[in-house]
Design an enzyme around this catalytic site. Structure first.
Site, PDB file in Angstrom:
ATOM      1  N   CYS A   2       0.858  -1.175   0.000  1.00  0.00           N
ATOM      2  CA  CYS A   2       0.000   0.000   0.000  1.00  0.00           C
ATOM      3  C   CYS A   2       0.900   1.233   0.000  1.00  0.00           C
ATOM      4  O   CYS A   2       2.101   1.136   0.233  1.00  0.00           O
ATOM      5  CB  CYS A   2      -0.875  -0.003   1.244  1.00  0.00           C
ATOM      6  SG  CYS A   2      -1.703  -1.564   1.520  1.00  0.00           S
ATOM      7  N   ARG A  27       2.121   0.842  -6.242  1.00  0.00           N
ATOM      8  CA  ARG A  27       2.326   0.000  -5.057  1.00  0.00           C
ATOM      9  C   ARG A  27       1.075  -0.794  -4.696  1.00  0.00           C
ATOM     10  O   ARG A  27       1.161  -1.811  -4.016  1.00  0.00           O
ATOM     11  CB  ARG A  27       2.708   0.880  -3.858  1.00  0.00           C
ATOM     12  CG  ARG A  27       4.069   1.493  -3.992  1.00  0.00           C
ATOM     13  CD  ARG A  27       4.365   2.312  -2.761  1.00  0.00           C
ATOM     14  NE  ARG A  27       4.450   1.474  -1.577  1.00  0.00           N
ATOM     15  CZ  ARG A  27       5.540   1.242  -0.891  1.00  0.00           C
ATOM     16  NH1 ARG A  27       6.661   1.771  -1.286  1.00  0.00           N
ATOM     17  NH2 ARG A  27       5.527   0.490   0.176  1.00  0.00           N
ATOM     18  N   TRP A  74      -3.600  -2.215  -1.264  1.00  0.00           N
ATOM     19  CA  TRP A  74      -3.496  -3.544  -1.871  1.00  0.00           C
ATOM     20  C   TRP A  74      -4.043  -4.475  -0.798  1.00  0.00           C
ATOM     21  O   TRP A  74      -3.406  -4.673   0.239  1.00  0.00           O
ATOM     22  CB  TRP A  74      -2.035  -3.854  -2.205  1.00  0.00           C
ATOM     23  CG  TRP A  74      -1.863  -5.137  -2.955  1.00  0.00           C
ATOM     24  CD1 TRP A  74      -1.901  -5.296  -4.319  1.00  0.00           C
ATOM     25  CD2 TRP A  74      -1.593  -6.438  -2.412  1.00  0.00           C
ATOM     26  NE1 TRP A  74      -1.698  -6.610  -4.649  1.00  0.00           N
ATOM     27  CE2 TRP A  74      -1.507  -7.340  -3.506  1.00  0.00           C
ATOM     28  CE3 TRP A  74      -1.447  -6.932  -1.129  1.00  0.00           C
ATOM     29  CZ2 TRP A  74      -1.261  -8.698  -3.345  1.00  0.00           C
ATOM     30  CZ3 TRP A  74      -1.202  -8.294  -0.965  1.00  0.00           C
ATOM     31  CH2 TRP A  74      -1.108  -9.155  -2.065  1.00  0.00           C
ATOM     32  N   ASN A  98       0.033   0.851   6.418  1.00  0.00           N
ATOM     33  CA  ASN A  98       0.672  -0.169   5.560  1.00  0.00           C
ATOM     34  C   ASN A  98       1.173  -1.265   6.479  1.00  0.00           C
ATOM     35  O   ASN A  98       1.737  -0.977   7.530  1.00  0.00           O
ATOM     36  CB  ASN A  98       1.903   0.403   4.838  1.00  0.00           C
ATOM     37  CG  ASN A  98       1.533   1.322   3.713  1.00  0.00           C
ATOM     38  OD1 ASN A  98       0.360   1.514   3.441  1.00  0.00           O
ATOM     39  ND2 ASN A  98       2.549   1.879   3.068  1.00  0.00           N
ATOM     40  N   GLY A  99       1.057  -2.523   6.038  1.00  0.00           N
ATOM     41  CA  GLY A  99       1.550  -3.640   6.847  1.00  0.00           C
ATOM     42  C   GLY A  99       0.396  -4.533   7.261  1.00  0.00           C
ATOM     43  O   GLY A  99      -0.715  -4.424   6.716  1.00  0.00           O
ATOM     44  N   GLU A 480      12.490 -16.293 -16.071  1.00  0.00           N
ATOM     45  CA  GLU A 480      12.142 -14.873 -16.014  1.00  0.00           C
ATOM     46  C   GLU A 480      11.151 -14.517 -17.140  1.00  0.00           C
ATOM     47  O   GLU A 480      10.195 -13.771 -16.922  1.00  0.00           O
ATOM     48  CB  GLU A 480      13.431 -14.026 -16.099  1.00  0.00           C
ATOM     49  CG  GLU A 480      13.260 -12.540 -16.331  1.00  0.00           C
ATOM     50  CD  GLU A 480      12.462 -11.808 -15.245  1.00  0.00           C
ATOM     51  OE1 GLU A 480      12.095 -12.429 -14.237  1.00  0.00           O
ATOM     52  OE2 GLU A 480      12.179 -10.618 -15.452  1.00  0.00           O
ATOM     53  N   LYS A 484       7.452 -13.002 -16.538  1.00  0.00           N
ATOM     54  CA  LYS A 484       7.041 -11.728 -17.146  1.00  0.00           C
ATOM     55  C   LYS A 484       5.730 -11.901 -17.876  1.00  0.00           C
ATOM     56  O   LYS A 484       4.812 -11.122 -17.750  1.00  0.00           O
ATOM     57  CB  LYS A 484       8.125 -11.342 -18.141  1.00  0.00           C
ATOM     58  CG  LYS A 484       8.730 -10.021 -18.251  1.00  0.00           C
ATOM     59  CD  LYS A 484       9.365  -9.314 -17.146  1.00  0.00           C
ATOM     60  CE  LYS A 484       8.873  -9.564 -15.777  1.00  0.00           C
ATOM     61  NZ  LYS A 484       9.802  -9.291 -14.750  1.00  0.00           N
ATOM     62  N   GLU A 487       2.706 -12.602 -15.539  1.00  0.00           N
ATOM     63  CA  GLU A 487       2.370 -11.422 -14.725  1.00  0.00           C
ATOM     64  C   GLU A 487       1.469 -10.444 -15.474  1.00  0.00           C
ATOM     65  O   GLU A 487       0.519  -9.929 -14.914  1.00  0.00           O
ATOM     66  CB  GLU A 487       3.652 -10.642 -14.372  1.00  0.00           C
ATOM     67  CG  GLU A 487       4.385 -11.117 -13.140  1.00  0.00           C
ATOM     68  CD  GLU A 487       5.642 -10.279 -12.878  1.00  0.00           C
ATOM     69  OE1 GLU A 487       6.456 -10.105 -13.807  1.00  0.00           O
ATOM     70  OE2 GLU A 487       5.795  -9.795 -11.751  1.00  0.00           O
ATOM     71  N   HIS A 503      11.145 -35.168 -18.856  1.00  0.00           N
ATOM     72  CA  HIS A 503      10.679 -35.714 -17.579  1.00  0.00           C
ATOM     73  C   HIS A 503       9.315 -35.163 -17.189  1.00  0.00           C
ATOM     74  O   HIS A 503       8.966 -35.137 -16.016  1.00  0.00           O
ATOM     75  CB  HIS A 503      11.713 -35.428 -16.486  1.00  0.00           C
ATOM     76  CG  HIS A 503      13.036 -36.037 -16.789  1.00  0.00           C
ATOM     77  ND1 HIS A 503      13.265 -37.386 -16.724  1.00  0.00           N
ATOM     78  CD2 HIS A 503      14.191 -35.476 -17.225  1.00  0.00           C
ATOM     79  CE1 HIS A 503      14.524 -37.642 -17.077  1.00  0.00           C
ATOM     80  NE2 HIS A 503      15.105 -36.488 -17.390  1.00  0.00           N
ATOM     81  N   LYS A 603       3.981  -3.821  -6.625  1.00  0.00           N
ATOM     82  CA  LYS A 603       5.388  -3.628  -6.965  1.00  0.00           C
ATOM     83  C   LYS A 603       6.294  -4.019  -5.811  1.00  0.00           C
ATOM     84  O   LYS A 603       7.350  -4.602  -6.001  1.00  0.00           O
ATOM     85  CB  LYS A 603       5.591  -2.156  -7.329  1.00  0.00           C
ATOM     86  CG  LYS A 603       6.995  -1.790  -7.729  1.00  0.00           C
ATOM     87  CD  LYS A 603       7.275  -2.279  -9.115  1.00  0.00           C
ATOM     88  CE  LYS A 603       8.714  -2.126  -9.523  1.00  0.00           C
ATOM     89  NZ  LYS A 603       9.072  -3.094 -10.566  1.00  0.00           N
TER      90      LYS A 603
HETATM   91  C1  G6P Z   1       7.092  -8.267  -6.599  1.00  0.00           C
HETATM   92  C2  G6P Z   1       7.259  -7.532  -7.907  1.00  0.00           C
HETATM   93  C3  G6P Z   1       8.341  -8.197  -8.745  1.00  0.00           C
HETATM   94  C4  G6P Z   1       9.640  -8.279  -7.936  1.00  0.00           C
HETATM   95  C5  G6P Z   1       9.431  -8.972  -6.597  1.00  0.00           C
HETATM   96  C6  G6P Z   1      10.650  -8.837  -5.695  1.00  0.00           C
HETATM   97  O1  G6P Z   1       6.566  -9.525  -6.827  1.00  0.00           O
HETATM   98  O2  G6P Z   1       6.044  -7.516  -8.625  1.00  0.00           O
HETATM   99  O3  G6P Z   1       8.568  -7.443  -9.917  1.00  0.00           O
HETATM  100  O4  G6P Z   1      10.598  -8.979  -8.685  1.00  0.00           O
HETATM  101  O5  G6P Z   1       8.343  -8.372  -5.894  1.00  0.00           O
HETATM  102  O6  G6P Z   1      10.803  -7.494  -5.363  1.00  0.00           O
HETATM  103  P1  G6P Z   1      12.162  -6.817  -4.933  1.00  0.00           P
HETATM  104  O7  G6P Z   1      11.809  -5.363  -4.759  1.00  0.00           O
HETATM  105  O8  G6P Z   1      12.567  -7.461  -3.645  1.00  0.00           O
HETATM  106  O9  G6P Z   1      13.151  -7.045  -6.015  1.00  0.00           O
END
Ligand code: G6P
Length: 608
Positions: A2, A27, A74, A98-99, A480, A484, A487, A503, A603
């Site tokens: 948040c 966020r 969030w 937040n938290g 990765e 991507k 997501e 496998h 994020k």
């Molecule tokens: C979230 C974000 C990702 C990121 C991950 C780790 O899931 O959506 O894009 O890779 O957190 O975040 P950090 O800030 O620790 O790299």
């Protein structure tokens, strides 16, 4: 997750609160709200969905005042409805949080026993209710806040206002970050990160764990967790609004993909010597010559950067590496040798699991390195050796440029340690450095593949499942790429080590399943090609990503070929990352999803 903004001013604050929230929307974006004190009353406006929905409510209700707090949510506890949106209020207290308050059920029951009932399903509302209880029973607002904090278990960053104390704004934190901003003309701000205060604050002060800040328009008073007055350093903040604009790009993610040549250059410049022949690191807190094992811990995309680095560190520096997901590592509590080295990778520097994993490693006596993008973040302040990436603010939820800059630091660290340990000669080190310094131009060239990626993406957008295959460092890039894609396009995708395909995943393959192959022309190329021929023989729709030589080495059917510039083995992960980012981006655009703010994601994941 948040976001929090607070403003104490001599001018109306509502408009700037909402602008601050818009900068923080990346966020969390399921609901938002603001509260102000006006005419000796708390006034509030909240809306479900994006922050833009607040505009209507504000225009309609004419809510404004010279002190206010705001929040973008969030959801963790309770649906993303208006009723659950922050600020949470009683008649006399308003808070943004937040938290997570872990003991909120017990606190709610205690309130019920007093005849006080919460109106939302959130864990946060109990804070406003308990502040109201203690406000009546205390001699000062500070006392009421500390009494409330003593009841809370869990993590919080809080912005607090009392109806009857309109000249003070309160901020406190434990486990979630909070910064105080000081403006140039008698204004104070609260922000859950520096970006919220871009263009507003001239100086920033980061609160420490357990701190409570009491703000007036021109003064900051801070109490530490023992309720003793204390000082925290303040620093000049140069962040302007331009840092967080999309410029000519349609999405932040696209802008950030295109920023990669620049940010890779900036990050390499920080670690390559001026003559580009050696690596310059800040002083390490351990002897690099004696490192025999490194434990790398991270989440999400940062974890995949760690997987690439495992290959570099093991192959080039001959250091054994364990890479772990932070949420697993922290509870598995692996034995770690005293004075061993752990490395934490985090774009935000605030990810709750990564922070907890770091705390565990520190307690075990490890020397800790952090690869972090956000200066002054919690992780940057906690590690023994912070090694910064210079990606600038990354707003798109799906990480792109931060990943490339993490690879820069990891590559520099790998060859630095290899050299220190005598695994490579001066000449080898120079060759590696020269190789790295070609990357900005090579990435620039690779970006020109956007048209071919767009065409492939049009086909990918029609499918339901996609497989990404690679070997060696390309296995990490396959993971990765799959992350991507899922997501932001919501298409199911899996990254797999090509050698493991037989496998299990081969059972999935038919003419409806695209297989994205990350195929640098390296020592594993022939083996990879054999794996892919097996998939093609089962009508898998191959998208073959390789350089010109590699393309000639793959003779079977391909739905598409993406030909990247030639690279060395060492720098291949940087280059092969670009097409997988673009494939994900354009597939999402074809599908019409919300690229920068995909559903359910955030994020910066500041809760477990
Ligand atoms: C979230 C974000 C990702 C990121 C991950 C780790 O899931 O959506 O894009 O890779 O957190 O975040 P950090 O800030 O620790 O790299």
């Amino acid at each position: 997750m948040c976001g929090i903004v607070g403003i104490l001013s001599h001018q109306p604050v509502a408009k700037r609160l909402v602008e601050g929230l818009k900068r923080l929307e990346y966020r969390g974006y399921d609901s938002a709200g603001i509260a102000v004190i006006n005419d000796n009353q708390l006034k509030r406006c909240r809306a479900q969905g994006k922050i833009v929905n607040l505009d209507d409510c504000l225009a309609h209700d004419h809510i404004d005042g010279t002190i206010g707090i705001a929040h973008t949510r969030w959801a963790t506890h309770g649906l993303p409805t208006e009723e659950n949106a922050h600020p949470h209020m009683t008649e006399t207290v308003a808070i943004v949080h937040n938290g997570i308050i872990e003991n909120h059920t017990a606190l709610r029951d205690e309130l019920s026993a007093k005849g006080i009932h919460c109106t939302s399903q959130t864990d946060s509302e109990v804070i406003a209710q308990w502040l109201t209880v203690f406000e009546k029973e205390s001699d000062s607002y500070v006392e009421a806040i500390f009494k409330t904090l003593a009841k809370l278990e869990g993590a919080y960053a809080l912005g607090i206002m009392f109806r009857d104390d309109p000249t003070h704004l309160y901020g406190t934190r434990k486990g979630s970050p909070l910064a105080i901003g000081q403006g140039s003309n008698g204004e104070m701000f609260l922000g859950s990160d520096a970006l919220a205060l871009a263009g507003l604050a001239e100086n920033l002060t980061y609160l420490e764990e357990g701190d409570l800040a009491v703000l007036t328009k021109d003064h900051i008073e801070i109490f530490d967790k023992n309720q003793k007055q204390t000082q925290r350093p303040s620093q000049h903040y140069a962040g302007g609004f331009e840092q967080v604009s999309k410029g000519p790009y349609r999405h932040f993610m696209l802008k950030e993909i295109y920023e990669q040549p620049d940010v890779v250059r900036q990050t390499l410049n920080a670690y390559l010597s001026e003559d580009k022949k050696s690596i310059v690191f800040p002083e390490l807190s351990f002897d690099p010559k004696t490192v025999s094992k490194i434990t790398i811990v991270a989440c999400g995309t940062s974890y995949y950067a760690g997987l690439v680095a495992k290959h570099w560190l093991e192959k080039v520096a001959r250091i054994s590496v364990e890479v772990d997901i932070a949420s697993e590592f922290r509870y598995r509590q692996p034995p770690l040798s005293k004075d061993g080295v752990s490395l934490f990778i985090s774009q935000s520097g605030e990810t709750a699991d990564t922070m907890a994993a770091h705390a565990y490693a520190k307690a075990e006596g490890q020397q800790t390195i952090g690869i972090i993008n956000v200066p002054n973040s919690s992780l940057a302040r906690a590690v023994n050796v912070p090694l910064m990436t210079y990606a600038g603010p990354e707003i798109g939820v799906a990480s792109t440029k931060a990943f490339s800059t993490q690879l820069c630091v990891l590559a520099a660290l790998s060859i630095y340690l290899a050299h220190q340990k005598g695994m490579i000669t001066d000449a080898d080190l120079e060759a590696y450095c020269q190789d790295l310094s070609t990357l900005p131009n090579l990435i620039e060239k690779t970006l020109s593949l956007s048209d071919s990626c767009k065409d492939v993406a049009e086909e990918l957008a029609k499918t339901r499942d996609i497989l990404y295959l690679g070997r060696g460092t390309s296995y990490a890039i396959a993971l990765e790429g799959a992350l991507k894609l899922k997501e932001i396009s919501y298409i199911h995708a899996e990254g797999y080590a090509a050698g493991e395909m037989k496998h299990g995943p081969i059972a999935l393959i038919d003419e409806t399943v695209p297989i994205i192959v990350i195929a640098p022309h390296d020592e594993l190329f022939e083996k990879l090609v054999s794996n892919i021929e097996e998939a093609a023989a089962r009508k898998g729709q191959v998208v073959f990503i390789s350089d010109e030589v590699g393309q000639k080495g793959y003779h079977s059917q391909a739905m598409a070929r993406v030909t990247v510039p030639e690279t060395s083995l060492f720098t291949a992960p940087f280059i092969y990352t670009i097409p997988v980012q673009m494939l994900a981006y354009y597939t999402a655009v074809h599908k019409g999803t919300d690229v920068d703010q995909p559903r359910n994601l955030a994020k910066s994941v500041t809760v477990e």
